[in-house]
Write an enzyme that holds these catalytic residues in place. Sequence first.
Site, PDB file in Angstrom:
ATOM      1  CB  ALA A 138      23.945  78.576  25.030  1.00  9.37           C
TER       2      ALA A 138
ATOM      3  N   GLY B 156      24.954  88.084  19.152  1.00 10.98           N
ATOM      4  CA  GLY B 156      24.157  87.852  17.951  1.00 10.98           C
ATOM      5  C   GLY B 156      23.630  86.435  17.883  1.00 10.98           C
TER       6      GLY B 156
ATOM      7  N   GLY C 209      31.539  88.077  17.021  1.00  9.21           N
ATOM      8  CA  GLY C 209      32.869  88.077  17.621  1.00  9.21           C
ATOM      9  C   GLY C 209      33.701  86.957  17.022  1.00  9.21           C
ATOM     10  CG  PHE C 210      32.577  85.020  14.351  1.00  5.08           C
ATOM     11  CD1 PHE C 210      31.479  84.189  14.481  1.00  5.08           C
ATOM     12  CD2 PHE C 210      32.427  86.207  13.652  1.00  5.08           C
ATOM     13  CE1 PHE C 210      30.261  84.525  13.916  1.00  5.08           C
ATOM     14  CE2 PHE C 210      31.214  86.555  13.092  1.00  5.08           C
ATOM     15  CZ  PHE C 210      30.127  85.716  13.218  1.00  5.08           C
TER      16      PHE C 210
ATOM     17  CD  GLU D 130      33.601  77.374  19.291  1.00  3.53           C
ATOM     18  OE1 GLU D 130      33.248  76.739  20.305  1.00  3.53           O
ATOM     19  OE2 GLU D 130      34.659  78.005  19.228  1.00  3.53           O
TER      20      GLU D 130
ATOM     21  CG  LEU E 260      19.596  75.784  25.876  1.00  3.37           C
ATOM     22  CD1 LEU E 260      20.872  76.550  26.158  1.00  3.37           C
ATOM     23  CD2 LEU E 260      18.881  75.416  27.172  1.00  3.37           C
ATOM     24  CG  ASN E 261      15.260  79.410  20.223  1.00  3.24           C
ATOM     25  OD1 ASN E 261      15.078  78.939  19.100  1.00  3.24           O
ATOM     26  ND2 ASN E 261      14.710  80.544  20.618  1.00  3.24           N
TER      27      ASN E 261
ATOM     28  CE  LYS F 205      26.513  67.105  24.867  1.00  4.03           C
ATOM     29  NZ  LYS F 205      27.114  65.750  24.737  1.00  4.03           N
ATOM     30  N   GLY F 206      26.620  72.898  23.827  1.00  2.00           N
ATOM     31  CA  GLY F 206      26.648  74.099  22.991  1.00  2.00           C
ATOM     32  C   GLY F 206      26.774  73.729  21.531  1.00  2.00           C
TER      33      GLY F 206
END
Lengths: 327, 739
Positions: free
Chosen positions: B506, B463, B235-236, B701, B626-627, B697-698
């Site tokens: 996430a 994805g 998607g981005f 990006e 998380l992974n 966190k994430g």
Amino acid sequence: MKAFTYERAADARAAVAAAAARANAKFIAGGTNLLDLMRLEIEQPAHLIDISRLPLQAIDDEPGGGLRLGAQARNSDTAADPRVRTRYPLLSQALLAGASAQLRNKASIGGNLLQRTRCAYFYDTTAPCNKRTPGGGCAAIGGLNRNHAILGASDACIATNPSDMAVALMALDAEVELLGATGASRRVALRDFYLLPETTPHIETVVHPGELITAVVLPRAPAGRQLYRKVRDRASYEFALVSVGVLLAVEKGTVEEVRVALGGVAHKPWRALEAEAVLRGRAPSVAAYQAAADAALARAVGRGHNDFKIELAKRTLVDALTKAGRP
Amino acid sequence: MIGDPVPRIDAPKKVTGTATYTAEVWDAGQPLYGWIVGAAIGHGRIARLDTARAEAAPGVQLVWTHRNAPKQHEPDAGQISYARARPVLTSAEIRHHGEAVALVVATTLEEARAAAALVDVAYEAADGHFDLAAREAHAVEPPMVQSGLFATRSKLGDVDAAMAAAPVTIDRRYTTPYELAQPMEPPACFAAWKGDQVTVHTSTQIIAAARARIAQTLGIPMEKVKVVARYVGGGFGSKLGVQAETILAVLAARALAKPVKIALSRQQMFQLVSQRPASRQRVRLAAGRDGLLTAFAHEATIQQAYGSDFVEQTAACGRPLYAAANRFTTHRVVSLHLPPGGDVRAPGEATGLLAIESAMDELAHALGLDPVELRVRNEPPRDPESNVPFSQRRLVECLQEGARRFGWQRRRATPATLRDAHGWIGYGMASAIRTHFQLATSVRVRLGPSGAAVVQSDMTDIGTGTYTILAQTVGEALGISHHDVRVELGDSDFPTSAGSGGSFGAANSCNAAFRACRALRARLAAAAVADPLSPMHGLDPAGATLADGRLAIGHASEPVADLVTRLFPSGVDAIGDVADGTAEPSYKAYALNTYGAHFAEVRVDAVTGEVRLQRMLGVFDGGRMLNRATARSQLLGGMLWGAGGALLEDAPVDPRYGSFAARDLAQYLVPAHADVPEIDAIILEGVDDKANDLGAKGVGELGICGAGAAIANAVFNAVGVRVRDFPITIEKLLPGLPR
Ligand SMILES: Cc1cc2nc3c(=O)[nH]c(=O)nc-3n(C[C@H](O)[C@H](O)[C@H](O)COP(=O)(O)OP(=O)(O)OC[C@H]3O[C@@H](n4cnc5c(N)ncnc54)[C@H](O)[C@@H]3O)c2cc1C
Ligand code: SF4
């Protein structure tokens, strides 16, 4: 995409007969260029004759040391053929510089010769384009023309021929074998095969409607080092900004034989005979190569965004000649 | 288990072609196919329309234009943009090139497309505004940036005075072009009605936004709309909101009382989705000879479409980055007749850090100071603008660890002094920072009598690995193997999430799942201590733990499966929620970001000026992973995206037509495999306990942020040519190449 009918030709004669029997028929080989253009209705054949399985895949030795490439030989197989790799490394390198492995597995020799320009406006059916609609105007002139021609262009069209393979074939003095509707076959030197845009940019080659390319014939390659250099923004899978194909033979301190062809610069793969004339019989040196490059690009004209290609082509050519001329 | 590099649990389905993407959905039987006709001009109006030939074409079921399309509802500007109504085919006005002017629905895709070419539209073109540079004088400060998540401007002290007083200053302008997300899977929709209920399979990042947009455009209750997106092929940002393809498929399916499928072509994805707006940026830096910044100013002017309120947060990313007493940042927008801009991966940072981190390199060069050292010296003790402490911030560690691993000390301080047989070699680096967001999200976790768990949320996996990290999180929290966790996503029947976007998916969804598991544990424990048959009868439920498939309190324990079978024969579930960050005290008390440092080595061909990336390393601090495998993939992909931004991506507008001239991936270039060098992403293990329960966190990006600047700086180091108009292409280097 417009509706079309389809048939698979049994042999070359049947293919040309089928083409003669139908108005607006087209051959389809790998389909890697034609299908994209059909989806956008830039090509609108009413009938497709599938020639992909014709027995024209073979690559055969010619008497006298040449090689005959069947029109249906795949780009990948041709590039990998040991005879091509040893006798015509320029051709092998040019093929491998083109497209991607998947596309080369589908693309044929004949289809590659007749692939159409990558001018963005040719693809944009909302923009004027003399190649698509003769007389409609040329959007690239005065538009975004980074990829466009610096040699041999006209006020009607400044598009380039995108083929890498054809640049190599041009330097190697290839001939194209054609089969006409009557069953008569003819041979055309590649040098005479492509046309400059002039006032009819929609006519790109001397191939008659319905004529089938059956083979490309390579004469024995002159001795000398062969080299293909393609310049592009990313490392693969991009059409050439400019490319050069050279063959250079230096004997006892003088240039015995030289061939120079340029890609990405003109409506056809560009043979730079002026550059060859400058070098032939002369002692190889960077100055001589520079003079040759200046001669090759003497009549180059930039259109704005592509101005840099003149200097780029010169530099690339000098470098390729320098590498090919090293002892 | 959380953090382990577990291979994606959906990978077997994907590699065997059994993960069904939207355009492949066939549940409701043979659909009809729609094709969208786009406007051939950039600005003006439809003067004449003739659909007779299209209507008479084989297989055609319906041709709509603004004259006969169903009436739709207008957007409500008070809502977040992706959820607002998005009416299509509403008027004769053309707002941008390629805008939908007609829809053709036919029995087959080929018939629809062929008939679409027969829709005869004549236009009355008007002079449009298409050129950002030419219209820069008309720039205005917008009331909001990124829907109000960021202030338009910020100001501290007096930048002009500090610039005048400083011994070393940088005042530079940078430009970035239009860029497009271009995921592999095109936007697509398959819509089927049953009575007044519609099921919409659509390729989207946020199910709830798609649902709201569809319901509001049609003016029907949300409950009548079911939205499904089980697998999304990237998607981005381009799929944060559904577009014309979805609205038109839903409307046509209703009108024809048959399922309708519409997908965009690659060419249409250059017109009907939304692009990252082009930007013109000015960065000013003032520093003492010691490299300490006294002023930092970042002004960004970006394209906006007339009628759109999207503003990328381009000038916000420097606000928490470096210390400097005098500061100024602001955004301005220029309205143009182009498609509305939208979020593209790392909005704000992707372009903003290109400018800031290039300018920092220019400053380091002007000072004769190592670029790593310059950044270390300007590390702020607290957020320099909000003045709150940072939560976990390990930028300096990223910089130093990266420099060590990369062999940064081998860099030549003087540009154009390192050559090999092929060209000039240069090293460059840049910092990475990305704002961390939390958005409201709910996840349900259900335990069945077998002891296996089911996780449900309308969260999407675009994805990135969402299925896998949720299985891991729930597995760990419930004390079972992730193999015993079934994850069901992308369905509006499930609890609502914020979806995938902004690197928040996430952490949002895993924390919500974690809380659901804790609630489940409490329910199980409460039931166990109340049950005379349980060995935990009468104990204090507060100390209950879940491990190895057993619930335990102290030394007493019992298999979860037995407990569930006995006490909850039809299973037991709980919903876990995380709140919007604006409602979380710690999000006010602390500045939450993720960080990193990029190091790049390039070779610039001495003859042609072609730039080829040789090596790239990123070191990142993004809270708890998380992974580690899927996180690393995100970071590597981001770094390469940054490489594309620095060297390749460019969608120039032809100002005569108001269109992106090149509309396919043969001409819009992104890095190909051959462009990918030796590349690595190192993750500094950590837990940000100010962020959420898991400390995650994430990183979706973060990899992009600053990556392009590291490459641009390496190009400068290689050849001594500073290119400030991105992308850095051959023609911009050729005139200055060293001899
Ligand atoms: C993404 C992409 C990237 C590419 N990059 C490159 C590149 O970098 N360099 C490069 O050189 N090429 C590149 N190509 C083009 C590729 O080389 C051509 O598409 C291919 O060679 C065409 O061969 P084909 O057999 O598929 O031709 P088709 O598509 O089948 O046919 C092309 C044309 O030739 C005609 N034709 C085919 N065979 C015959 C015949 N025997 N006699 C008469 N007419 C015939 C067809 O009627 C049609 O008009 C790229 C293509 C794509 C899609
Ligand atoms: S350059 Fe040729 S192909 Fe391109 S728009 Fe002009 S006429 Fe058409």
